[in-house]
Design an enzyme around this catalytic site. Structure first.
Site, PDB file in Angstrom:
ATOM      1  CD  GLU A 262       0.170  -1.528   3.219  1.00 47.59           C
ATOM      2  OE1 GLU A 262       0.376  -2.289   2.320  1.00 47.59           O
ATOM      3  OE2 GLU A 262       0.301  -1.382   4.405  1.00 47.59           O
ATOM      4  CG  HIS A 286      -5.586  -5.387   1.163  1.00 44.69           C
ATOM      5  ND1 HIS A 286      -6.400  -6.180   2.445  1.00 44.69           N
ATOM      6  CD2 HIS A 286      -4.636  -5.383   1.517  1.00 44.69           C
ATOM      7  CE1 HIS A 286      -5.375  -6.265   3.260  1.00 44.69           C
ATOM      8  NE2 HIS A 286      -4.057  -5.715   3.008  1.00 44.69           N
ATOM      9  CD  GLU A 287      -2.015  -3.931  -1.046  1.00 41.52           C
ATOM     10  OE1 GLU A 287      -1.713  -3.260   0.115  1.00 41.52           O
ATOM     11  OE2 GLU A 287      -2.100  -5.211  -0.907  1.00 41.52           O
ATOM     12  CG  HIS A 290      -3.348  -1.033   3.730  1.00 42.59           C
ATOM     13  ND1 HIS A 290      -3.583  -1.151   4.870  1.00 42.59           N
ATOM     14  CD2 HIS A 290      -3.193  -2.138   2.939  1.00 42.59           C
ATOM     15  CE1 HIS A 290      -3.113  -2.522   5.089  1.00 42.59           C
ATOM     16  NE2 HIS A 290      -2.778  -3.101   3.993  1.00 42.59           N
ATOM     17  CD  GLU A 309      -2.003  -5.771   6.248  1.00 42.36           C
ATOM     18  OE1 GLU A 309      -2.911  -5.893   5.525  1.00 42.36           O
ATOM     19  OE2 GLU A 309      -0.891  -4.936   5.974  1.00 42.36           O
ATOM     20  CG  ASP A 366      10.402 -10.067   6.625  1.00 41.89           C
ATOM     21  OD1 ASP A 366       9.399  -9.704   6.505  1.00 41.89           O
ATOM     22  OD2 ASP A 366      11.434  -9.601   6.622  1.00 41.89           O
ATOM     23  CE1 TYR A 374      -1.582  -9.819   6.399  1.00 42.87           C
ATOM     24  CE2 TYR A 374      -2.873  -8.769   5.091  1.00 42.87           C
ATOM     25  CZ  TYR A 374      -1.789  -9.020   5.707  1.00 42.87           C
ATOM     26  OH  TYR A 374      -0.683  -8.483   5.009  1.00 42.87           O
TER      27      TYR A 374
HETATM   28  N1  BES Z   1       0.932  -4.396   3.886  1.00 41.00           N
HETATM   29  C1  BES Z   1       0.748  -5.689   3.069  1.00 41.00           C
HETATM   30  C2  BES Z   1       2.075  -6.340   2.670  1.00 41.00           C
HETATM   31  C3  BES Z   1       3.244  -6.669   3.563  1.00 41.00           C
HETATM   32  C4  BES Z   1       2.960  -6.662   5.157  1.00 41.00           C
HETATM   33  C5  BES Z   1       4.359  -6.390   3.268  1.00 41.00           C
HETATM   34  C6  BES Z   1       3.811  -6.852   5.866  1.00 41.00           C
HETATM   35  C7  BES Z   1       5.507  -6.646   4.367  1.00 41.00           C
HETATM   36  C8  BES Z   1       5.205  -6.954   5.618  1.00 41.00           C
HETATM   37  C9  BES Z   1      -0.342  -5.691   2.149  1.00 41.00           C
HETATM   38  O1  BES Z   1      -1.226  -4.582   2.216  1.00 41.00           O
HETATM   39  C10 BES Z   1      -0.825  -7.115   1.953  1.00 41.00           C
HETATM   40  O2  BES Z   1      -1.493  -7.079   2.971  1.00 41.00           O
HETATM   41  N2  BES Z   1      -0.899  -7.584   0.805  1.00 41.00           N
HETATM   42  C11 BES Z   1      -1.654  -8.847   0.719  1.00 41.00           C
HETATM   43  C12 BES Z   1      -2.838  -8.581  -0.100  1.00 41.00           C
HETATM   44  C13 BES Z   1      -4.034  -9.350   0.475  1.00 41.00           C
HETATM   45  C14 BES Z   1      -4.595  -9.542   1.566  1.00 41.00           C
HETATM   46  C15 BES Z   1      -5.302  -8.864  -0.480  1.00 41.00           C
HETATM   47  C16 BES Z   1      -0.808  -9.735  -0.133  1.00 41.00           C
HETATM   48  O3  BES Z   1       0.331  -9.459  -0.292  1.00 41.00           O
HETATM   49  O4  BES Z   1      -1.076 -11.140  -0.362  1.00 41.00           O
HETATM   50 ZN    ZN Z   2      -2.727  -5.310   3.808  1.00 41.69          ZN
END
Ligand code: BES
Ligand code: ZN
Length: 587
Positions: A262, A286-287, A290, A309, A366, A374
């Site tokens: 996002e 989703h993004e 955010h 999330e 990580d 989520y």
């Molecule tokens: N912010 C996250 C991605 C992220 C989280 C990167 C933690 C690094 C560390 C992003 O908004 C996300 O949640 N992406 C999901 C989308 C899905 C839930 C629709 C993904 O990447 O799958």
């Molecule tokens: Zn997210």
């Protein structure tokens, strides 16, 4: 003195950065960024200032006029990186650090031309969330400290830098080089700093929205994302005015490890979204969501990641409901619950990671990453809505966004506000149990609908060898198919083949469907699953698809060697974060 955040060296009594100005030259040959950062402080300060760094080569630390300052680098720590302590003389307003990054900078992926869609030009992108900004520049790398930012990127003239910020134009630098200039006027947590450099072209989607991609995918991207302006309007109706002026999307190379990120004004998105049927735009919902939940109101630390999330999944499904109806949103909720159940199993021996509020000292974010914040977060908010009633709940949500806009908050701030505005709801929901207890409370909402029941019934019968008829099959929409596939019991091998013949699953462009079918094939033990797995694992670096397939391959003795073999072929094309994940699965 105390740490502000378990993942930062920043200290509570020390000066606070207000603004970050980057001036960096992008060197594709050496794979380093070199230049300087100017950190401007909120007020004139003195004494020690602790900054986060990782793998940086520090050349000098000085005042804005170039007077050298005393500094000291600590011993590197695995998760936090290296502390840079600078001694500020009285009344210091700003410091400049001259430095360069390492070719191994954890925030950066440097791609050779052969790893791009066009195959002609190199590509560089950053991914700072959760705690990688410190490998790009020395800074206070905690979401508690929001900063404004400016940047100047010197890049080869035939390429272009894009930043999650407002573009200020381009200057000519000399010998085949240009400088792309940017400004982010709103204060953001450092994990939202983001940029990319490559052979990128735009396609306008609306007055305030464009998609950027490598030339060869730009048209496909524009078609897939055609609905973005409508989505923006729906989101504004739900959550209030969009505060970031433009909403652009950058389609990343296949190795991008996430579905989307996002980054403010410029969402980064996996190219696997381009399924050719607009079926994966929930990731964009989703993004985009955010922009309110996460970027406007941010988690103060990763111990409160669910505030980002969980709220965003909730907001994403409200957007989908408004666009496609309650049935469609409920299908997505069912898919989400399935993913949550998989994660809860994965963390069976680490139940503390299945709380909403977590304790993260000594934990690599990580490694702790999962769908729990989520989907458990989503269900918690859905429970609060259920108890409050939609109208009042929506008013509460608006008030929450308004109260905490451009702030970084903890779970406690949310709970206090909830008690103040909707007295009694938190107690009736058993909020404490949701927040600090493991797993799901027994009264967690369960996605339910007629269509869901029908799909589960179809899956049950398929397990007994009775496949859906042709008519039913052709009418199944992508998300319905996904629910159907996730609901299947283990299939006899021949049924698996018949199902593929009926639904053409292994020929689909959508990796969402194809990877789920690969799991069905592997569980059925069919030969075709092996090559299908290989194709998925070589086509994408998105961890959402890598993790389950490698896990399934590594779980059974017959395919364990295959998992290794595929990884050896694909490793080069994965992002370092994804490599770590796969290696931990392969053991
Ligand atoms: N912010 C996250 C991605 C992220 C989280 C990167 C933690 C690094 C560390 C992003 O908004 C996300 O949640 N992406 C999901 C989308 C899905 C839930 C629709 C993904 O990447 O799958
Ligand atoms: Zn997210």
């Amino acid at each position: 003195m105390a740490r502000l955040d378990p993942h930062s060296y920043a200290e509570s009594e020390q000066p606070v950065t207000e603004r970050i100005d980057l001036a960096l030259k992008v060197d594709f040959a050496q794979r380093v960024l070199s230049g300087e950062v100017l950190l401007t402080l909120r007020e004139p300060s003195a004494g020690p200032l602790d900054l986060d760094t990782r793998d940086l080569r520090i050349g000098a630390v000085e005042t804005p006029d170039g007077a050298p300052l005393r500094y000291e680098l600590g011993a590197p720590e695995r998760i936090l990186g290296t502390r840079l302590r600078v001694q500020l003389p009285p009344a210091t307003r700003a410091i400049r650090v001259r430095y360069s990054t390492s070719p191994q900078a954890s925030a950066l992926q440097w791609l050779a031309p052969s790893q791009t869609a066009g195959g002609q030009h190199p590509y560089l992108y950053s991914q700072c969330q959760p705690i990688h900004a410190r490998s790009l520049a020395p800074l206070q790398d905690t979401a508690r400290i929001r900063v404004r930012a400016g940047a100047r990127f010197t890049v080869p003239a035939h390429l272009r830098a894009l930043m999650a910020a407002a573009p200020l134009g381009r200057e000519v630098a000399g010998e085949g080089e240009v400088i792309d200039l940017f400004e982010m006027p709103q204060p953001i947590p450092p994990y939202l700093l983001a940029f990319a450099v490559g052979d990128l072209s735009p396609r306008q989607l609306s007055q305030r929205s464009a998609v950027w991609a490598e030339r060869s995918v730009a048209d496909a991207a524009a078609w897939e994302l055609d609905g973005v302006e409508t989505m923006l309007q729906v989101a504004e109706d739900l959550f209030g005015p969009y505060e970031w002026e433009r909403y652009d999307i950058l389609v990343m190379p296949p190795s991008f490890p996430f579905g989307g990120m996002e980054n403010p004004r410029l969402t980064f998105a996996t190219p696997s979204l381009l399924a050719g049927d607009r079926s994966l735009v929930n990731v964009i919902a989703h993004e985009l969501a955010h922009a309110w939940t996460g970027n406007l109101v941010s988690n103060a630390t990763l111990e409160h990641f669910w505030l980002n999330e969980g709220f965003t999944v909730y907001a994403e499904r409200r957007i989908l409901e408004a666009l496609e109806g309650a049935e469609a949103a409920e299908l997505h909720a069912a898919v989400g619950l399935h993913e949550l159940e998989v994660s809860l199993k994965r963390f069976a021996t680490r139940p503390e990671l299945t709380r909403l509020r977590t304790q993260m000292a000594g934990v690599d974010p990580d490694e702790a990453y999962s769908t729990v914040p989520y989907e458990k977060g989503y269900l918690f908010l859905r429970r609060l809505e259920e108890l409050t009633g939609r109208e009042r709940w929506d008013r509460f949500l608006r008030a929450y966004l308004d109260r905490f806009r451009f702030q970084s908050i903890a779970t406690e701030d949310f709970l206090r506000f909830l008690d103040e505005r909707l007295p009694g709801v938190s107690a009736r929901a058993g909020a404490q149990r949701w927040i600090d207890g493991p797993g799901l409370p027994p009264d967690a909402p369960r996605p339910q609908s007629r269509r869901l029941e029908e799909l589960r019934e179809l899956a049950r019968r398929t397990g007994q060898g009775v496949l859906p008829d042709e008519n039913t099959a052709v009418r199944m929409q992508p998300t319905e198919l996904l629910v159907f596939l996730q609901s299947l019991p283990e299939l006899p091998a021949e049924v698996c083949g018949q199902l593929d013949a009926l639904l053409g699953l292994s020929r689909r462009r959508s990796l969402e469907l194809r990877h789920t079918f690969v799991l069905v094939q592997l569980r059925a033990g069919v030969e075709a699953g092996r090559e299908a797995a290989r194709r998925v694992l070589r086509e994408t670096g998105r961890m959402k698809y890598l993790r389950p397939i490698y896990t399934e391959l590594a779980r059974r003795p017959q395919t364990r060697a295959l998992a290794r073999e595929i990884y050896d072929e694909a490793r080069e094309s994965y992002h370092p974060i994804a490599r770590t994940v796969v290696e931990s699965i392969l053991g």
